[in-house]
Motif scaffolding. Structure first.
Motif, short mmCIF file in Angstrom:
data_model
loop_
_atom_site.label_atom_id
_atom_site.label_comp_id
_atom_site.label_asym_id
_atom_site.label_seq_id
_atom_site.Cartn_x
_atom_site.Cartn_y
_atom_site.Cartn_z
N ALA A 215 7.38 11.98 7.67
CA ALA A 215 6.59 11.97 6.43
C ALA A 215 7.07 13.06 5.48
CB ALA A 215 5.12 12.17 6.76
N LEU A 216 7.37 14.24 5.99
CA LEU A 216 7.92 15.31 5.15
C LEU A 216 9.26 14.91 4.56
CD1 LEU A 216 7.11 18.43 7.35
CD2 LEU A 216 6.25 18.03 5.05
N GLU A 217 10.08 14.25 5.37
CA GLU A 217 11.41 13.83 4.90
C GLU A 217 11.29 12.78 3.79
OE1 GLU A 217 15.57 13.89 4.79
OE2 GLU A 217 14.28 15.18 6.00
N LEU A 218 10.40 11.82 3.96
CA LEU A 218 10.22 10.80 2.92
C LEU A 218 9.67 11.43 1.65
CD1 LEU A 218 8.79 7.91 5.12
CD2 LEU A 218 11.05 8.00 4.03
N ASN A 219 8.75 12.35 1.78
CA ASN A 219 8.25 13.05 0.60
C ASN A 219 9.37 13.82 -0.09
OD1 ASN A 219 5.62 14.10 -0.84
ND2 ASN A 219 6.84 15.93 -0.46
N HIS A 220 10.25 14.41 0.69
CA HIS A 220 11.42 15.14 0.18
C HIS A 220 12.28 14.25 -0.71
CE1 HIS A 220 14.71 18.10 0.45
NE2 HIS A 220 15.52 17.14 0.87
N HIS A 221 12.33 12.96 -0.39
CA HIS A 221 13.13 12.01 -1.16
C HIS A 221 12.29 11.23 -2.18
CE1 HIS A 221 16.74 12.63 1.29
NE2 HIS A 221 15.98 12.53 2.36
N GLY A 222 11.02 11.60 -2.33
CA GLY A 222 10.17 10.95 -3.34
C GLY A 222 9.68 9.58 -2.95
N VAL A 223 9.50 9.33 -1.66
CA VAL A 223 9.09 8.01 -1.16
C VAL A 223 7.63 8.07 -0.72
CG1 VAL A 223 9.45 6.28 0.63
CG2 VAL A 223 11.42 7.39 -0.46
N ASP B 166 0.83 -1.21 0.00
CA ASP B 166 0.00 0.00 0.00
C ASP B 166 0.86 1.25 0.00
OD1 ASP B 166 -2.88 -1.06 0.42
OD2 ASP B 166 -1.69 -2.15 1.91
N ALA B 167 2.07 1.13 0.50
CA ALA B 167 3.02 2.24 0.52
C ALA B 167 4.39 1.67 0.81
CB ALA B 167 2.64 3.28 1.57
N SER B 168 5.43 2.44 0.49
CA SER B 168 6.78 1.99 0.81
C SER B 168 7.03 1.98 2.31
CB SER B 168 7.81 2.88 0.11
OG SER B 168 7.70 2.77 -1.29
N VAL B 169 6.49 3.00 3.00
CA VAL B 169 6.67 3.12 4.45
C VAL B 169 5.34 3.46 5.09
CG1 VAL B 169 7.89 4.32 6.32
CG2 VAL B 169 9.03 3.98 4.11
N ILE B 170 5.02 2.79 6.20
CA ILE B 170 3.91 3.18 7.06
C ILE B 170 4.52 3.79 8.32
CG2 ILE B 170 2.00 2.37 8.49
CD1 ILE B 170 1.44 0.28 6.34
N ILE B 171 4.06 4.99 8.66
CA ILE B 171 4.53 5.69 9.85
C ILE B 171 3.43 5.62 10.90
CG2 ILE B 171 5.34 7.88 10.80
CD1 ILE B 171 6.05 8.68 7.87
N VAL C 182 2.45 11.44 0.27
CA VAL C 182 2.02 11.15 1.64
C VAL C 182 0.50 11.03 1.72
CG1 VAL C 182 2.06 11.92 4.05
CG2 VAL C 182 4.00 12.44 2.54
N THR C 183 0.04 9.95 2.37
CA THR C 183 -1.38 9.79 2.71
C THR C 183 -1.52 9.93 4.22
OG1 THR C 183 -1.76 8.29 0.86
CG2 THR C 183 -3.37 8.26 2.65
N VAL C 184 -2.34 10.89 4.67
CA VAL C 184 -2.50 11.16 6.10
C VAL C 184 -3.77 10.50 6.59
CG1 VAL C 184 -2.78 12.97 7.83
CG2 VAL C 184 -1.25 13.34 5.88
#
Length: 561
Positions: free
Chosen positions: A19-27, A3-8, A139-141
């Motif tokens: 989440a901001l950091e992962l978005n920064h790297h395109g994840v 469903d996603a590369s990472v679940i936080i 990011v999905t919140v």
């Protein structure tokens, strides 16, 4: 299928930043938070300079400052006996705008690029959440969803979640799970990772005859406090001794100005045997201040500071950050700020795996590096609280007397406080001078390491540390020129072909940054300096290595050696 590369798990400041950091790297990631809204609890009041540097990387520093205390307001810590009594000591610090001017005037690399920021967590979290929802495509919140459990295997993690409003359950699949879910972390408990308690004061600790009082049933718990979050129109009366960020008393209470307008938080000690569930918050507030004020209580409750550190920061495909790994006394403001560093570090490590250029030793490095910072900051927090206890142990009722004897006692006690200092708000070595000394992904050299004191930052490009920032001739800070992933800073036109070629072969994203600035060159002390995505030095040298050595360097820093 994932469903996603990472679940936080966890939507506090650390999870939001990750989440901001992962978005920064395109994840792609999913952010879960059990509560339906951001916090209504005033958990912190200072975002330090290092955290603001990291928020600047993510493009949110100015958004946060728009919600913070105005930049011309001073940062003063004032000690008094009571609000109805006398001032004992004062520690004054520059406003944000004054600090900015000082940074450019000095331009010596000794300070963080960004001044600290006074803002309540109540105001900080909505800014980060809105940025994720409005501007972050990766990011999905999902607020109102709690982590219930997980199962990991060689290929990923199956994550069980539950709606805290409807009771609906789901199972999501991801490559990795990040546990940013606080002190009671489901992720940490699911891994079976215990928390260790502090046993020794550690280096630079001020010892006293009155050590921190510890709950005998749990050595991690420091003596309880009672928190009262309130509003009042009587700012002039509360600022009797001048505008104060913190108003502190040797009686043990601390009053924090949240917005310099009408909102404060006070923490009052709970004596052994007291039952705070029977307390009237207004009466507790009035007794502490020594006078009655017009006010409205927003939140009031007892709470217990803790000094804990996780024995590991994760394993396999499940990794931890923030309060799930370290819990400290608020003295120094190291809780959330340490967590912001965790989120930055874990974010680039996860992105390196998912984007295909990171090796397995990056996770080992994350554990070694961030646990070192967590332990160091825990000891610093302990030390600062111990100093406050020392001030409290030296307290005498005489300071309340309106007499010559009282004036003399106040003068002596105030001088004692002034002599002890206020390291909890001046520990630049803790805030941005930390470095990673035993990391498996840092290429160390034989040069002597700079001093590593809590109170100072010695600007240096020594491997493992944060490099110094200077303002270049174009007026921009050097840090703003760093790339999204790795950056190779080249001074004096030094060739860097072998390292650039090795990075390209490994798929490691690398920006070569040519710098011609004498102050920067002097501070960096090498012709070539390799900077990681988290703004820490990975390697340095005066000339490019041969192709074989270059490959070894690149494979080391990406965790593949």
């Amino acid at each position: 299928m994932t469903d996603a590369s990472v679940i936080i798990a966890g939507g506090g400041p650390v999870g939001l930043t990750l989440a901001l950091e992962l978005n920064h790297h395109g994840v792609d990631c999913i952010l879960l938070e059990r509560n339906p809204t951001t916090t209504r609890h005033p958990k912190m009041d200072i975002t330090n300079g290092r955290s603001m540097e990291l928020f600047r990387r993510l493009g949110v520093a100015d958004l946060l400052r728009a919600q913070a205390v105005p930049p011309d307001n001073p940062y003063s810590v004032i000690w008094c006996d009571r609000l109805s009594g006398w001032k004992l000591a004062t520690f004054d610090y520059p406003s944000v705008n004054d600090k900015r001017a000082q940074l450019r005037a000095d331009n010596d690399g000794k300070s963080a690029l960004e001044p600290g920021m006074r803002v309540s967590q109540i105001l900080l979290e909505p800014v980060l959440k809105k940025r994720l929802e409005d501007d972050c495509d990766h990011v999905t919140v999902m607020f109102g969803w709690a982590l219930e459990g997980f199962e990991q295997d060689d290929d990923g993690v199956s994550v069980q979640i539950k709606s805290t409003t409807s009771g609906e359950t789901k199972t999501l699949r991801a490559d990795y799970l990040a546990g940013c879910d606080g002190a009671g972390s489901v992720a940490r408990k699911g891994l079976g990772i215990p928390l260790s308690t502090i046993s020794q004061p550690g280096p630079n600790t001020i010892h006293s005859d009155e050590p921190i009082e510890v709950d005998g049933s749990d050595p991690a718990q420091i003596r309880r406090l009672y928190m009262i979050h309130f509003t009042s129109p009587e700012i002039e009366r509360i600022n009797k001794f001048g505008p104060a960020w913190h108003l502190q008393s040797p009686l043990g209470w601390s009053l924090i100005a949240q917005d310099d307008v009408n909102t404060w938080t006070i923490h009052v000690p709970v004596r052994p045997g007291d039952d705070p569930s029977t307390w009237d918050p207004k009466q507790v507030l009035f007794e502490a201040l020594g006078c009655e004020i017009e006010c409205e209580i927003n939140v009031a409750n007892p709470w217990t500071p803790r000094l804990c550190l996780a024995e590991r920061y994760g394993e396999g495909r499940v990794w931890l950050a923030g309060d799930s790994t370290h819990q400290v006394i608020p003295t120094g403001g190291y809780g959330m700020n340490t967590g912001i560093g965790d989120a930055t570090a874990l974010g680039w490590v996860l992105a390196a795996q998912i984007n295909g250029w990171g090796g397995p030793r990056l996770f080992e490095a994350y554990d070694v590096e961030r646990r070192h910072v967590g332990e160091r900051n825990r000891h610093a927090s302990f030390r600062h609280a111990n100093l406050r206890m020392r001030i409290r142990a030296d307290y005498s009722e005489t300071i309340h007397e309106d007499s010559d004897r009282g004036a003399d006692a106040r003068a002596k006690h105030g001088a004692h406080i002034q002599d002890l200092g206020n390291l909890e708000n001046e520990a630049w070595g803790i805030e941005w001078g930390y470095r990673y000394e035993t990391s498996p992904v840092i290429c160390y050299d034989e040069s002597p390491a700079p001093d590593y004191a809590w109170q100072d930052y010695d600007p240096s490009s020594y491997p493992g540390g944060r490099p110094p920032n200077v303002f270049l001739d174009d007026g921009a800070p050097l840090f703003d020129h760093f790339g999204r992933e790795f950056t190779l800073v080249s001074f004096n036109g030094t060739a860097s072909d072998s390292l650039a070629s090795a990075a390209q072969d490994a798929g490691l994203p690398l920006k070569v940054l040519a710098v011609d600035h004498p102050v920067a060159k002097d501070l960096y002390d090498r012709n070539l300096v390799l900077i990681r995505p988290d703004q820490h030095v990975a390697w340095r040298g005066n000339r490019a290595p041969d192709s074989g050595a270059a490959k070894t360097i690149i494979d080391t820093v990406r965790g593949a050696l």
